[in-house]
Design a protein around this motif. Structure first.
Motif, PDB file in Angstrom:
ATOM      1  N   CYS A 129      -3.078 -30.595  17.003  1.00 43.78           N
ATOM      2  CA  CYS A 129      -2.092 -31.665  16.922  1.00 43.78           C
ATOM      3  C   CYS A 129      -1.519 -31.575  15.517  1.00 43.78           C
ATOM      4  CB  CYS A 129      -2.732 -33.024  17.169  1.00 43.78           C
ATOM      5  SG  CYS A 129      -1.591 -34.423  16.960  1.00 43.78           S
ATOM      6  N   MET A 182       5.594 -35.260  16.200  1.00 40.37           N
ATOM      7  CA  MET A 182       4.214 -34.898  16.527  1.00 40.37           C
ATOM      8  C   MET A 182       4.227 -33.905  17.675  1.00 40.37           C
ATOM      9  SD  MET A 182       1.250 -35.262  18.442  1.00 40.37           S
ATOM     10  CE  MET A 182       1.177 -36.747  19.467  1.00 40.37           C
ATOM     11  N   ARG A 217       1.754 -31.033  20.104  1.00 41.56           N
ATOM     12  CA  ARG A 217       0.442 -30.512  20.506  1.00 41.56           C
ATOM     13  C   ARG A 217       0.628 -29.067  20.936  1.00 41.56           C
ATOM     14  NH1 ARG A 217      -3.981 -33.484  20.714  1.00 41.56           N
ATOM     15  NH2 ARG A 217      -3.771 -35.742  20.499  1.00 41.56           N
ATOM     16  N   THR A 274      -2.661 -39.960  12.411  1.00 41.38           N
ATOM     17  CA  THR A 274      -1.451 -39.158  12.611  1.00 41.38           C
ATOM     18  C   THR A 274      -0.185 -39.968  12.425  1.00 41.38           C
ATOM     19  OG1 THR A 274      -2.615 -37.675  14.134  1.00 41.38           O
ATOM     20  CG2 THR A 274      -0.213 -37.704  14.262  1.00 41.38           C
ATOM     21  N   GLU A 334      -5.175 -32.795  13.961  1.00 41.26           N
ATOM     22  CA  GLU A 334      -6.370 -32.661  14.804  1.00 41.26           C
ATOM     23  C   GLU A 334      -6.507 -31.192  15.189  1.00 41.26           C
ATOM     24  OE1 GLU A 334      -6.261 -35.115  18.290  1.00 41.26           O
ATOM     25  OE2 GLU A 334      -5.787 -36.946  17.172  1.00 41.26           O
ATOM     26  N   GLU A 346      -6.723 -25.621  20.207  1.00 43.90           N
ATOM     27  CA  GLU A 346      -5.674 -26.626  20.362  1.00 43.90           C
ATOM     28  C   GLU A 346      -5.449 -27.330  19.025  1.00 43.90           C
ATOM     29  OE1 GLU A 346      -4.865 -30.019  23.784  1.00 43.90           O
ATOM     30  OE2 GLU A 346      -6.898 -29.742  23.027  1.00 43.90           O
TER      31      GLU A 346
END
Length: 465
Positions: free
Chosen positions: A168, A176, A178, A50, A208, A166
């Motif tokens: 990312c 970034m 979430r 990431t 993610e 969920e």
């Protein structure tokens, strides 16, 4: 225009020499997708984590470079073609399964993991991820999420949106974020997870994902139903969906497609059959028989020619093969095709199919339809020769009238392929100006410099003040 050396060095410092491609011969392959459209990027980056993606986004912001994210390029709408050149960010090397949480029925993965790899890992725990697009053996989870790709099982188990807990992601501002949580219930804050799923990389780059898994059924039966005409088959679809036993797949194949299958695979179908349903029923061992019986009753009408319940795995495989060989069979019919995935209310399927036949005759363009009838989601294929100017013009005129027809029937232009380039010009016909303006403002918030996948999904941002 090639990127200047100091810009290239910035990407190398962010990702490493081995993960930055600059030679045109290396970059060329990353400029295509399954739409057959192509544009060569100036540079390709293949990040592993990431943090590297964040750095790449920040470099692109600094120098105002377009950034297009791609997985394996299996999408059919041109969504991963870098039409403004710039940088391709391929997630193919972010292919780790980060956590398998069988107790809570979820799995956390990076975007480059193949759909098939998720299914293989989950199956060891008696679980599966419901989205199963036809390209599942080689498409990535990131691509599935970007297009909200689903497949036959969506009728019972839902699409990616219903099966993602969920995310990312890195926004176009290089931040970034979430979204969502690891639980199956939660209403704190706005649902940014469902917003990002299906956004085709214009808002953020998914790095993610935590996916919701479902238990593999104890038993699955597969039924083949053939009909003397299309209307009888669709009437059966409506009847099946009106009773309590919900199939996990309900696929429709029209007469033209059936003929192609017969020619391609020499499969044995009733010669007089002009439509076919493939129906899959799953559940507990002690309940499937009753569900199958109920669905067989619903599928049987005066136009039904034959009902066959596959009794073993070999028969089931052969039955699904009829559905899976269609793409290859269509390519043998004509050198070029336009493949759309329109959706209408199930009750409007008879009208859609009748009107498609009329449009096929009007423009002298063969139109073959098949797909997920249980959702009203049909893959409508226009077959033609691009090198024939008359056919090329007629195919596009036919497509335009098909889209107008779908919208008149209160449908939508895409169920799972996405918008990309190919349907972008029609978006304003489906979405009202107020909603479209709001979507453009949301894009501006996520991607203030408009660097993420420019020219895709939404019309250009006008004055939204």
């Amino acid at each position: 225009m090639p990127l200047e050396p100091h810009i290239i060095r910035s990407f190398v410092e962010a990702c490493g020499q081995q993960d930055v491609l600059v030679n045109r011969s290396e970059c060329w392959a990353y400029g295509y997708d399954n739409s057959k459209q192509h544009a060569c990027p100036d540079l390709v980056v293949l990040p592993h984590q990431t943090g590297q993606i964040q750095e790449c986004v920040q470099i692109c912001r600094r120098y105002n470079i377009p950034l297009t994210t791609r997985g394996r390029g299996t999408n059919t709408t041109g969504a991963t073609v870098p039409i403004h050149s710039g940088v391709i960010l391929s997630t193919e090397r972010m292919d780790r399964i980060l956590e398998m949480d069988a107790s809570n029925r979820n799995i956390q993965v990076e975007p480059g993991v193949l759909n098939a790899s998720v299914q293989e890992r989950a199956s060891k725990h008696g679980l599966f991820w419901p989205p199963d697009p036809g390209s599942s053996d080689y498409c990535t989870i990131g691509g599935n999420l970007a297009c909200n790709a689903a497949g036959p099982r969506a009728i019972k188990y839902g699409t990616c949106r219903e099966n993602t807990l969920e995310l990312c992601a890195v926004t176009g501002a290089g931040e970034m974020i979430r979204t969502g949580n690891a639980t199956t219930k939660g209403v704190v804050g706005l649902d940014l997870t469902r917003l990002l799923v299906g956004s085709e990389g214009i808002l953020a780059i998914i790095t993610e994902a935590r996916l919701k898994l479902s238990p593999i059924a104890e038993r699955t039966d597969t039924i083949r139903a053939t009909y003397q005409d299309t209307r009888s088959a669709i009437e059966a679809v409506v009847e099946i969906l009106s009773q309590n036993s919900m199939p996990c797949a309900l696929e429709f194949i029209d007469e033209g497609s059936l003929n192609l299958i017969r020619r391609q695979e020499k499969m044995r179908f009733d010669n007089c059959a002009k439509a076919m349903l493939i129906i899959e029923v799953d559940g507990l061992e002690q309940t499937v028989d009753a569900d199958v019986e109920a669905i067989l009753r619903a599928a049987s009408n005066p136009g039904c020619i034959n009902l066959h319940n596959a009794s073993d795995s070999k028969q089931k495989t052969e039955l699904w093969l009829a559905r899976k060989v269609l793409s290859q069979a269509l390519r043998s019919f004509a050198p070029d095709k336009i493949n759309e995935d329109v959706v209408v209310p199930v009750s409007q399927l008879p009208t859609l199919l009748t009107e498609l036949e009329l449009l096929s005759k009007k423009f002298s363009i063969p139109v073959f339809s098949f797909g997920h009838a249980g959702n009203g989601n049909l893959h409508v294929n226009l077959l033609y020769n691009e090198s024939d100017e008359r056919e090329a013009v007629s195919a596009r005129q036919c497509l335009s009238e098909i889209f107008d027809l779908v919208l008149r029937l209160n449908g939508t232009l895409s169920g799972e392929h996405g918008v990309g380039i190919s349907k972008r010009d029609w978006v304003s016909k489906e979405i009202d100006p107020g909603a479209l303006c709001l979507m453009q403002k949301i894009k501006q918030q996520f991607d203030p410099d408009q660097i993420l996948n420019p020219g895709k999904s939404l019309p250009d941002i006008a004055n939204t003040d």
